[in-house]
Design an enzyme around this catalytic site. Structure first.
Site, PDB file in Angstrom:
ATOM      1  CB  THR A   1      -0.871  -0.455   1.068  1.00 56.35           C
ATOM      2  OG1 THR A   1      -0.134  -0.335   2.534  1.00 56.35           O
ATOM      3  CG2 THR A   1      -1.943  -1.679   1.346  1.00 56.35           C
TER       4      THR A   1
ATOM      5  CG  HIS B   1       8.688   2.256  13.902  1.00 64.31           C
ATOM      6  ND1 HIS B   1       8.833   0.589  13.805  1.00 64.31           N
ATOM      7  CD2 HIS B   1       8.642   2.367  14.707  1.00 64.31           C
ATOM      8  CE1 HIS B   1       8.596   0.412  14.707  1.00 64.31           C
ATOM      9  NE2 HIS B   1       8.405   1.816  16.007  1.00 64.31           N
TER      10      HIS B   1
END
Length: 205
Positions: free
Chosen positions: A16, A112
């Site tokens: 994605t 992250h």
């Protein structure tokens, strides 16, 4: 006119974030060219996203990683041959060795799903949820040999809202990921990212 930043993308899953970059190039004029995509898994849906966009793809499987340094040497060679200036980790679930990091010094980006240095590791969203924090977020950083400890490039906060469950929180975190990665790549392409002697990264307007 800004020259296009040539990037190679490493992924292991649905892709994605790769799609977000592809869409930003097509719809927002992001000055980036994705020159190659490498998947660590043959069943990753990100492979189809790359092929649909006409991007060359290399697919590894787990046997390739039996020798991690040899695998990373192949990655470095493939990306260098493709002309990649930066490597972009987009859900890549393998830790890179110095073989790649030395080939692309301070030019490997990682995403992250937490505000580093909090909640390092592979379960950051769950760990933040379990800790009961009221704000978590997303970090883009330069990868180095210390897991989730490279210089921070950009961060964006994501509040934990009343009534949230972890799925709702995760969905909002992913939405922010899809915004922040193209923003960082645009800054790099436009020469607005610098790092000082203390390895503090700054992005100018």
């Amino acid at each position: 006119m800004t020259d296009k930043l040539k990037i190679g993308v490493l992924l292991s899953g649905s892709g994605t974030n790769l799609q977000a970059i592809i869409d930003a190039v097509a719809q927002e004029g992001l000055p980036v060219e994705i020159v190659h995509v490498l998947s660590s898994r043959p069943d990753a849906y990100g492979i189809e996203r790359a092929r649909t966009a006409g991007i060359p793809v290399t697919v590894f499987d787990r046997t390739v990683y039996e020798d991690r340094e040899a695998a990373d040497a192949r990655i470095a060679a493939i990306m260098a041959e493709a002309g990649a200036e930066y490597l972009v980790m987009a859900g890549y679930m393998r830790k890179l060795t110095p073989v790649v990091l030395d080939a692309f010094p301070d030019r490997v980006l990682n995403l992250h799903p937490a505000l580093l240095p909090s909640f390092k590791g592979g379960h950051a969203i769950q760990d933040a949820w379990d800790a009961g924090v009221k704000v978590t977020g997303v970090t883009v950083h330069l990868a180095n040999e210390d897991y989730d400890k490279g210089p921070i490039v950009a961060q964006r906060a994501v509040p934990v809202l009343p009534g949230d469950d972890i799925d709702a929180l995760e969905a909002r975190i992913h939405e922010v990921e899809h915004e922040i990665y193209p923003t960082v790549l645009r800054a790099i392409a436009e020469g607005r990212m610098t790092m000082d002697e203390q390895r503090i990264v700054r992005i100018s307007e």
